[in-house]
Design a protein around this motif. Structure first.
Motif, PDB file in Angstrom:
ATOM      1  N   GLY A  40      57.736 -27.551  17.712  1.00 34.54           N
ATOM      2  CA  GLY A  40      58.336 -27.952  16.443  1.00 34.54           C
ATOM      3  C   GLY A  40      57.351 -27.991  15.295  1.00 34.54           C
ATOM      4  N   ASP A  41      57.561 -28.956  14.392  1.00 38.32           N
ATOM      5  CA  ASP A  41      56.685 -29.103  13.238  1.00 38.32           C
ATOM      6  C   ASP A  41      55.258 -29.440  13.661  1.00 38.32           C
ATOM      7  N   GLY A  42      55.121 -30.141  14.781  1.00 31.38           N
ATOM      8  CA  GLY A  42      53.803 -30.581  15.205  1.00 31.38           C
ATOM      9  C   GLY A  42      52.840 -29.442  15.465  1.00 31.38           C
ATOM     10  N   ILE A  43      53.241 -28.494  16.318  1.00 27.59           N
ATOM     11  CA  ILE A  43      52.334 -27.389  16.647  1.00 27.59           C
ATOM     12  C   ILE A  43      52.121 -26.505  15.423  1.00 27.59           C
ATOM     13  N   LYS A  44      53.145 -26.376  14.594  1.00 27.93           N
ATOM     14  CA  LYS A  44      52.986 -25.594  13.352  1.00 27.93           C
ATOM     15  C   LYS A  44      51.981 -26.250  12.419  1.00 27.93           C
ATOM     16  N   ASN A  45      52.030 -27.587  12.325  1.00 23.79           N
ATOM     17  CA  ASN A  45      51.126 -28.289  11.422  1.00 23.79           C
ATOM     18  C   ASN A  45      49.682 -28.269  11.918  1.00 23.79           C
ATOM     19  N   TYR A  46      49.494 -28.320  13.235  1.00 21.64           N
ATOM     20  CA  TYR A  46      48.146 -28.119  13.780  1.00 21.64           C
ATOM     21  C   TYR A  46      47.655 -26.703  13.459  1.00 21.64           C
ATOM     22  N   TYR A  47      48.533 -25.730  13.652  1.00 22.61           N
ATOM     23  CA  TYR A  47      48.164 -24.318  13.441  1.00 22.61           C
ATOM     24  C   TYR A  47      47.755 -24.042  12.001  1.00 22.61           C
ATOM     25  N   THR A  48      48.575 -24.462  11.048  1.00 24.53           N
ATOM     26  CA  THR A  48      48.268 -24.172   9.650  1.00 24.53           C
ATOM     27  C   THR A  48      46.966 -24.863   9.227  1.00 24.53           C
ATOM     28  N   TYR A  49      46.778 -26.078   9.689  1.00 24.87           N
ATOM     29  CA  TYR A  49      45.558 -26.847   9.394  1.00 24.87           C
ATOM     30  C   TYR A  49      44.322 -26.153   9.956  1.00 24.87           C
ATOM     31  N   LEU A  50      44.385 -25.722  11.230  1.00 21.83           N
ATOM     32  CA  LEU A  50      43.226 -25.111  11.873  1.00 21.83           C
ATOM     33  C   LEU A  50      42.966 -23.685  11.398  1.00 21.83           C
ATOM     34  N   PHE A  51      44.035 -22.892  11.264  1.00 26.28           N
ATOM     35  CA  PHE A  51      43.871 -21.502  10.804  1.00 26.28           C
ATOM     36  C   PHE A  51      43.219 -21.475   9.424  1.00 26.28           C
ATOM     37  N   HIS A  52      43.695 -22.346   8.553  1.00 27.35           N
ATOM     38  CA  HIS A  52      43.155 -22.405   7.190  1.00 27.35           C
ATOM     39  C   HIS A  52      41.684 -22.815   7.217  1.00 27.35           C
ATOM     40  N   ALA A  53      41.362 -23.800   8.050  1.00 25.07           N
ATOM     41  CA  ALA A  53      39.976 -24.277   8.126  1.00 25.07           C
ATOM     42  C   ALA A  53      39.037 -23.208   8.666  1.00 25.07           C
ATOM     43  N   PRO A  80      45.837 -29.983   3.316  1.00 24.60           N
ATOM     44  CA  PRO A  80      44.981 -29.071   2.552  1.00 24.60           C
ATOM     45  C   PRO A  80      43.556 -29.555   2.337  1.00 24.60           C
ATOM     46  N   LEU A  81      43.384 -30.800   1.878  1.00 28.90           N
ATOM     47  CA  LEU A  81      42.043 -31.292   1.579  1.00 28.90           C
ATOM     48  C   LEU A  81      41.202 -31.412   2.843  1.00 28.90           C
ATOM     49  N   LEU A  82      41.757 -32.022   3.876  1.00 31.61           N
ATOM     50  CA  LEU A  82      41.020 -32.171   5.135  1.00 31.61           C
ATOM     51  C   LEU A  82      40.717 -30.817   5.750  1.00 31.61           C
ATOM     52  N   SER A  83      41.688 -29.918   5.720  1.00 30.88           N
ATOM     53  CA  SER A  83      41.495 -28.586   6.278  1.00 30.88           C
ATOM     54  C   SER A  83      40.351 -27.866   5.588  1.00 30.88           C
ATOM     55  N   TYR A  84      40.306 -27.972   4.262  1.00 32.19           N
ATOM     56  CA  TYR A  84      39.242 -27.309   3.511  1.00 32.19           C
ATOM     57  C   TYR A  84      37.874 -27.907   3.859  1.00 32.19           C
ATOM     58  N   LEU A  85      37.819 -29.227   3.956  1.00 28.06           N
ATOM     59  CA  LEU A  85      36.543 -29.885   4.273  1.00 28.06           C
ATOM     60  C   LEU A  85      36.069 -29.543   5.682  1.00 28.06           C
ATOM     61  N   ILE A  86      37.002 -29.486   6.627  1.00 27.45           N
ATOM     62  CA  ILE A  86      36.653 -29.112   7.996  1.00 27.45           C
ATOM     63  C   ILE A  86      36.056 -27.707   8.019  1.00 27.45           C
ATOM     64  N   GLY A  87      36.686 -26.802   7.285  1.00 24.28           N
ATOM     65  CA  GLY A  87      36.180 -25.438   7.217  1.00 24.28           C
ATOM     66  C   GLY A  87      34.849 -25.351   6.500  1.00 24.28           C
ATOM     67  N   PHE A  88      34.712 -26.089   5.401  1.00 27.12           N
ATOM     68  CA  PHE A  88      33.482 -26.051   4.600  1.00 27.12           C
ATOM     69  C   PHE A  88      32.277 -26.496   5.415  1.00 27.12           C
ATOM     70  N   PHE A  89      32.458 -27.508   6.239  1.00 24.73           N
ATOM     71  CA  PHE A  89      31.347 -28.033   7.034  1.00 24.73           C
ATOM     72  C   PHE A  89      31.254 -27.390   8.422  1.00 24.73           C
ATOM     73  N   GLY A  90      32.059 -26.346   8.671  1.00 27.57           N
ATOM     74  CA  GLY A  90      31.970 -25.615   9.931  1.00 27.57           C
ATOM     75  C   GLY A  90      32.402 -26.409  11.145  1.00 27.57           C
ATOM     76  N   LEU A  91      33.405 -27.271  10.965  1.00 25.14           N
ATOM     77  CA  LEU A  91      33.835 -28.154  12.055  1.00 25.14           C
ATOM     78  C   LEU A  91      35.199 -27.781  12.620  1.00 25.14           C
ATOM     79  N   SER A  92      35.660 -26.557  12.360  1.00 27.25           N
ATOM     80  CA  SER A  92      37.014 -26.186  12.761  1.00 27.25           C
ATOM     81  C   SER A  92      37.226 -26.278  14.278  1.00 27.25           C
ATOM     82  N   ASP A  93      36.179 -26.036  15.069  1.00 26.12           N
ATOM     83  CA  ASP A  93      36.334 -26.127  16.525  1.00 26.12           C
ATOM     84  C   ASP A  93      36.601 -27.557  16.977  1.00 26.12           C
TER      85      ASP A  93
END
Length: 588
Positions: A40-53, A80-93
């Motif tokens: 449902g929305d849950g796996i989609k919201n994890y996906y969009t957050y992680l893919f973006h990061a 959006p904000l958390l996803s960007y910060l995770i990506g910026f600091f290389g913490l997506s994994d």
């Protein structure tokens, strides 16, 4: 005194964390190993957050879905904000673990701020400690952790209330700026939560302005506060989104204003806990889950005691004096927000024209969520009133007993809720770790990575939600397509978003039209793009079946079949020409 305050604040945080550990120890000890929702929305919201990061370089542009148009990140519920910060600091994994911990740690943070609010209103330390913890774990957002992650932060309203208290007390630029930044952060976490907090601020400052209208400088200060805490965050957010949104044709008049609003049942009828055993005999319903803000048996017990006191001592109570206190102003503001959450007066036919006349009102959807403001303010309000009554009584023991009976009732009622949520949040291994992917999906992932495709069409196909036109696929296909996209860094034509461009949605729907209709999307994508078509074992409609017949099969296992898809073969003009030829023959 400062050290004493710190001691109790630390105590509240520690006890809350231990309760959290009791329910959610499995996740807290291994936060990156679990997803709180596996569909449902849950796996989609994890996906969009992680893919973006992990893969996107732009703050606003999300490239994982809606190929070739992409999407604005604000409409994907991707933190959006958390996803960007995770990506910026290389913490997506570690993104899953970071998000999971933030959702959970919001409970102790919330209890600390509720404690601070209770202390501000002169509640003693013992009552403040137990009440803050009990009310925190009764919070109505618990079930948001199973899907709507960016709405799950239980500290959001208490911190906002604390900031309003500080601004009201100090009237300083400092607190206005802090509050404005706080609201902007939440707008870029989930716009709806930012809006809920902003409406709280607006209601409070308007009520406070009316109550204090005779005081010198009140109007000016009210306008300053509303400017910083309402106008500035909304304008800042709207301007940035508008300037960075290239997708024309989004609906600015969406449906949903008259759906899922709150009722009295939302507040007074339990949705979990021991009361469920007697609900059928009383004919009670909890209302729709979006509006759940159950205040609890403890609050109801306190209300009964307060009502008895008022009836017995009504002649001696200076009502006018109490109505002007900050506590009562906060209660009045929350009650106004509650009426809005109940769609009052707009749900009555005589007032519905107002919603149609003022278009911006329709931007508010699922009004039941606005009950969260009333839940926090009202439950604290009742505890403070009970404490005031106790302070006036010589014999304090009976009200101490009533208070702790209420606390016990809170604990009895919130335990089943968190038992249920904790079970859900710890039952699914993190599928964004490749080791947790099942073998059939792993084979398709390996194939996609090897061949370097430009995009994926996954069947059954989903494209939502422009609200006007959409295609609903299957839950399995949605889950599998998101993981395939993430693990291969390959965008999907499939889309699960909100308020998608109507023009783009029509092009996607047109892609699955009958064979004699030209597919305009083919011209936009072009024939030079390498498209992977994948189907699982779920049923397909006739146009989806035809799509697989027009493509070249390249792989098959027990779950998936993969094809090389060419737009020019799918958009073959021969079917249209055949109809024209048949039409000419019939005319002759």
């Amino acid at each position: 005194m400062f050290k004493n305050s710190q001691k109790y604040t630390l105590l509240v945080f520690t006890i809350s964390f231990l309760i959290l550990l009791f329910f959610y120890h499995k996740v807290l000890l291994h936060p990156n190993d679990y997803v709180f929702a596996n569909g449902g929305d849950g796996i989609k919201n994890y996906y969009t957050y992680l893919f973006h990061a992990k893969y996107d370089s732009s703050f606003f542009e999300f490239s994982g879905m809606n190929y070739p148009f992409k999407e604005n990140i604000i409409f994907t519920d991707a933190h959006p904000l958390l996803s960007y910060l995770i990506g910026f600091f290389g913490l997506s994994d570690y993104g899953i673990g970071i998000l999971n911990v933030l959702m959970l740690i919001s409970y102790p943070i919330s209890s600390v701020f509720i404690f601070k609010i209770l202390k501000h209103f002169k509640v003693n330390n013992l009552w403040s400690v137990f009440a803050s913890i009990a009310l925190t774990f009764m919070a109505p957002q618990a079930f948001r952790m199973t899907g709507h992650f960016s709405l799950s932060y239980v500290f959001a309203v208490p911190v906002m209330w604390y900031l309003l208290i500080q601004t009201h007390q100090n009237s300083s630029l400092k607190w206005n700026v802090i509050t404005s930044i706080y609201l902007i952060i939440f707008f870029f976490t989930h716009p709806y939560l930012g809006l809920i907090l902003t409406v709280f601020a607006l209601a409070f400052w308007l009520v406070n302005g009316l109550v204090s209208r005779k005081t010198s400088g009140t109007l000016k200060q009210t306008l300053i506060n509303i400017g910083f805490q309402v106008a500035l965050p909304i304008l800042f957010f709207q301007i940035l989104v508008t300037l960075n949104d290239s997708h024309a044709g989004r609906l600015n008049n969406p449906a949903g204003f008259f759906d899922m609003y709150a009722t009295l049942q939302s507040l007074l009828v339990a949705h979990h806990g021991p009361v469920l055993a007697i609900k059928p005999f009383l004919g009670l319903e909890s209302g729709n889950w979006e509006s759940w803000s159950y205040i609890g048996l403890g609050t109801m017990l306190y209300m009964i005691v307060i009502l008895i006191y008022v009836i017995k001592n009504g002649k001696n109570i200076a009502y006018k004096q109490h109505f002007k206190t900050p506590l009562f102003i906060f209660f009045t503001a929350s009650f106004i927000v509650l009426l809005f959450a109940m769609c009052i007066p707009f749900r009555w036919d005589i007032f519905k024209w107002i919603v149609n006349l003022f278009g911006p009102l329709k931007q508010f959807r699922v009004l039941g969520r606005f009950t969260w403001i009333f839940f926090y303010v009202f439950t604290v309000f009742i505890v403070v009133l009970l404490h005031k009554i106790k302070a006036k009584n010589n014999n304090k023991t009976p009200l101490n007993v009533v208070f702790f009976i209420g606390v016990i009732l809170f604990f009895i009622e919130f335990k089943p809720t968190h038992d249920s949520v904790s079970k859900t949040t710890s039952q699914n291994k993190n599928p964004f770790k490749i080791k947790n992917i099942n073998p059939d999906l792993k084979e398709i992932i390996d194939l996609t990575n090897k061949e370097d495709y430009d995009a994926i069409i996954f069947l059954p196909f989903t494209h939502l939600s422009s609200e006007s036109v959409m295609i609903l696929g299957s839950e399995n296909a949605n889950y599998q397509s998101l993981l395939l996209s993430y693990h291969t860094q390959t965008p999907l034509l499939n889309t699960m978003s909100s308020r998608t461009s109507l023009h783009e949605a029509i092009l996607m729907i047109n892609l699955f039209s009958p064979e004699f209709i030209e597919k305009d999307l083919a011209k936009i994508v072009g024939n030079d793009k390498k498209i992977l078509l994948v189907k699982n074992n779920d049923g397909l409609d006739k146009n989806e079946q035809r799509m697989t017949w027009s493509a070249d099969k390249i792989f098959k296992n027990n779950t998936f079949t993969a094809f090389d898809f060419l737009f020019d073969k799918w958009n073959d003009k021969q079917y249209f020409d055949a109809i024209i030829s048949q039409s000419k023959l019939e005319k002759t």
